[in-house]
Design an enzyme around this catalytic site. Structure first.
Site, mmCIF file in Angstrom:
data_model
loop_
_atom_site.group_PDB
_atom_site.id
_atom_site.type_symbol
_atom_site.label_atom_id
_atom_site.label_comp_id
_atom_site.label_asym_id
_atom_site.label_seq_id
_atom_site.Cartn_x
_atom_site.Cartn_y
_atom_site.Cartn_z
ATOM 1 N N HIS A 128 0.844 -1.194 0.000
ATOM 2 C CA HIS A 128 0.000 0.000 0.000
ATOM 3 C C HIS A 128 0.877 1.241 0.000
ATOM 4 O O HIS A 128 1.845 1.328 0.753
ATOM 5 C CB HIS A 128 -0.906 0.004 1.229
ATOM 6 C CG HIS A 128 -1.926 1.098 1.200
ATOM 7 N ND1 HIS A 128 -3.150 0.943 0.556
ATOM 8 C CD2 HIS A 128 -1.909 2.354 1.671
ATOM 9 C CE1 HIS A 128 -3.826 2.071 0.659
ATOM 10 N NE2 HIS A 128 -3.103 2.951 1.337
ATOM 11 N N ASP A 165 -13.801 4.709 9.083
ATOM 12 C CA ASP A 165 -12.792 5.448 8.320
ATOM 13 C C ASP A 165 -13.450 6.209 7.184
ATOM 14 O O ASP A 165 -13.065 7.344 6.886
ATOM 15 C CB ASP A 165 -11.721 4.504 7.769
ATOM 16 C CG ASP A 165 -10.732 5.266 6.884
ATOM 17 O OD1 ASP A 165 -10.037 6.151 7.423
ATOM 18 O OD2 ASP A 165 -10.662 5.003 5.670
ATOM 19 N N ARG A 175 -12.323 14.638 7.110
ATOM 20 C CA ARG A 175 -10.940 15.152 7.125
ATOM 21 C C ARG A 175 -10.616 15.883 5.842
ATOM 22 O O ARG A 175 -9.939 16.915 5.838
ATOM 23 C CB ARG A 175 -9.951 13.990 7.333
ATOM 24 C CG ARG A 175 -9.966 13.445 8.754
ATOM 25 C CD ARG A 175 -9.230 12.121 8.846
ATOM 26 N NE ARG A 175 -7.859 12.246 8.396
ATOM 27 C CZ ARG A 175 -7.154 11.263 7.838
ATOM 28 N NH1 ARG A 175 -7.698 10.070 7.639
ATOM 29 N NH2 ARG A 175 -5.916 11.469 7.475
ATOM 30 N N SER A 180 -6.086 5.205 9.600
ATOM 31 C CA SER A 180 -6.920 5.063 8.408
ATOM 32 C C SER A 180 -6.358 3.977 7.483
ATOM 33 O O SER A 180 -7.083 3.081 7.030
ATOM 34 C CB SER A 180 -6.963 6.424 7.691
ATOM 35 O OG SER A 180 -7.483 6.316 6.393
ATOM 36 N N LYS A 220 -7.665 -0.324 7.202
ATOM 37 C CA LYS A 220 -8.149 -0.899 5.941
ATOM 38 C C LYS A 220 -7.306 -2.100 5.509
ATOM 39 O O LYS A 220 -7.832 -3.075 4.979
ATOM 40 C CB LYS A 220 -8.151 0.175 4.847
ATOM 41 C CG LYS A 220 -9.372 1.098 4.983
ATOM 42 C CD LYS A 220 -9.396 2.187 3.938
ATOM 43 C CE LYS A 220 -8.323 3.213 4.230
ATOM 44 N NZ LYS A 220 -8.535 4.510 3.582
#
Ligand code: URA
Ligand code: CA
Length: 442
Positions: free
Chosen positions: A82, A161, A168, A183, A187
């Site tokens: 990621h 989230d 945000r 966050s 995930k």
């Protein structure tokens, strides 16, 4: 529990209890806490921070706020990668097929473009017919059969989230280490990966622009993953210029295919090998990073990586002929050069602005409802340190609306600084962060 007390406590800089954090994560997920109170707490957290314990609690609460994917039916360790997001950051389309060709199982849930950064789902959808929506069963079956799949979320993962991120984005609270770390890691944990390799970007196109902040973010994420019992490590890599030369959806697919066909390489390939080799180590396929890189290079040179991309595109309903003939990808009607306004060296790029310029050409969305033009974007003709003469092309715009050219040219000239002195070149990998510690390369 009273939300105002929780806001006041964080405003005073005090740590919140597990119960207080669960209360607000639950309230974000089910809508029982109004947006103005959630926003006030997010601002207090972004100003006062969170301890490692608080951040870990928030992560676990967000992970459990929705469904969790079960990948246990897949043989072997599923490894995931990621990135915190960048410009021309196409590593997924290069390293997923290479790692799968080496025998890794990559079950990847990707995202869409966000702000100035691109998203893998939008890139894949620029391939005619390619779908990024599959049932969880089909997703697991595809990974089991061909070794990889890249799709959007299969079920309602991390609704807490989702609610907090949307707030945000519009309250100036994206840029907070505990909020980003919780966050992303929530995930990744909910998507079921057995091992996680993170690419934390640093520099002018990254969420965290200083090296110290980027390392702190990487460490926060590695600490949470480790506490949750997941093998996890992070590389902090440069986003001082677009990573690949191509920025825009079909353009980035083209660059990935060019790399997997052996026609080009550069920084995008180098970072993909750094990350991919660590995925192979995490999957137990390579004995160390050097062995992993060697295997990835072999998969590249033998064409096995390109064959794997072809299989993945076909499995997801796309026209796999794009791998052999780029004419099957969408093309922009106009190509327009951005000339340098003077002689000198390319000394700095405002990479965030370059991302926004591509977005304004139609490569990204300004609001959720905007449609993307898959063909448009830009191709960088220079990298940091290049020597240019006045009039040389710094970049080429790929556009369908010629009326957008003039302002994009002016903004690109503004975003790319030219100086008399040759600049020092930034490294590609600034640091690696693992449970064993932090190794800085500068
Ligand atoms: N990507 C995410 O998913 N969350 C963040 O907070 C930042 C980037
Ligand atoms: Ca709400």
């Amino acid at each position: 529990m009273n939300m105002v007390d929780i806001i006041l406590k964080k405003k005073a800089g005090q740590p919140l209890t597990k119960e207080e954090i669960s209360f607000f994560a639950r309230g974000a997920a089910d809508g029982s806490i109004p947006d103005y109170q959630l926003s006030a707490l997010l601002m207090a957290i972004s100003l006062k921070g969170m301890t490692a314990e608080e951040t870990a609690s928030l992560t676990m609460d967000m992970m459990h706020s929705g469904g969790v994917v079960d990948l246990s039916a897949i043989d072997g360790v599923c490894v995931d990668k990621h990135s915190t997001g960048g410009v021309g950051d196409t590593t997924t389309l290069v390293l997923v097929p290479l790692a799968a060709a080496c025998g890794a199982k990559v079950a990847k849930l990707s995202g869409r473009g966000l702000g100035h950064t691109g998203g893998t789902l939008d890139k894949l959808e620029s391939i005619p017919g390619c779908s990024v929506e599959e049932s969880e069963e089909a997703f697991i079956e595809q990974v089991q059969k061909i070794g990889c799949a890249v799709i959007g979320q299969t079920k309602d993962l991390c609704p807490a989230d989702k609610a907090l991120y949307a707030l945000r984005d519009v309250t100036g609270t994206v840029n907070s280490i505990p909020l980003i770390a919780s966050s992303i890691v929530s995930k990744k944990l909910a998507s079921g990966a057995g091992a996680i390799v993170l690419d934390v970007k640093t520099g002018s196109g990254a969420l965290m622009q200083t090296l110290d902040e980027s390392i702190a973010l990487a460490k926060a994420m590695v600490d949470i993953g480790t506490q949750a019992g997941k093998p996890i490590l992070a590389l902090v890599t440069g986003m001082d210029q677009p990573l690949g030369t191509h920025v825009g959806n079909a353009l980035e697919v083209k660059e990935a295919i060019d790399i997997l066909s052996g026609r080009t390489g550069g920084d995008l390939l180098a970072v993909s090998l750094e990350l991919g080799s660590r995925m192979l180590v995490a999957a137990g396929i390579a004995c160390d990073v050097e062995d992993g890189k060697k295997r990835m290079r072999e998969a590249l040179e033998s064409g096995a990586g390109l064959r794997k991309l072809r299989e993945m595109i076909a499995a997801q309903g796309g026209d796999a002929r794009v791998c052999d003939d780029l004419a099957y990808l969408p093309h922009a009607a106009y190509k327009i050069a951005v000339p340098s306004v003077k002689d000198g060296y390319v000394s700095h790029m405002n990479t965030t602005d370059i991302g926004y310029i591509a977005q304004d050409l139609g490569a990204g969305r300004k609001t959720k409802a905007d449609a993307i033009d898959p063909a448009v974007g830009l191709v960088m003709d220079v990298r940091l340190g290049a020597k240019v003469k006045k009039g040389d092309s710094l970049a080429t715009l790929y556009i369908n609306k010629p009326e957008l050219a003039q302002s994009a040219i002016a903004r690109m000239q503004e975003a790319i600084s030219i100086s008399d002195e040759k600049p020092e070149l930034p490294p590609l990998v600034y640091a690696s962060v693992s449970p064993e510690g932090i190794i800085r390369s500068i």
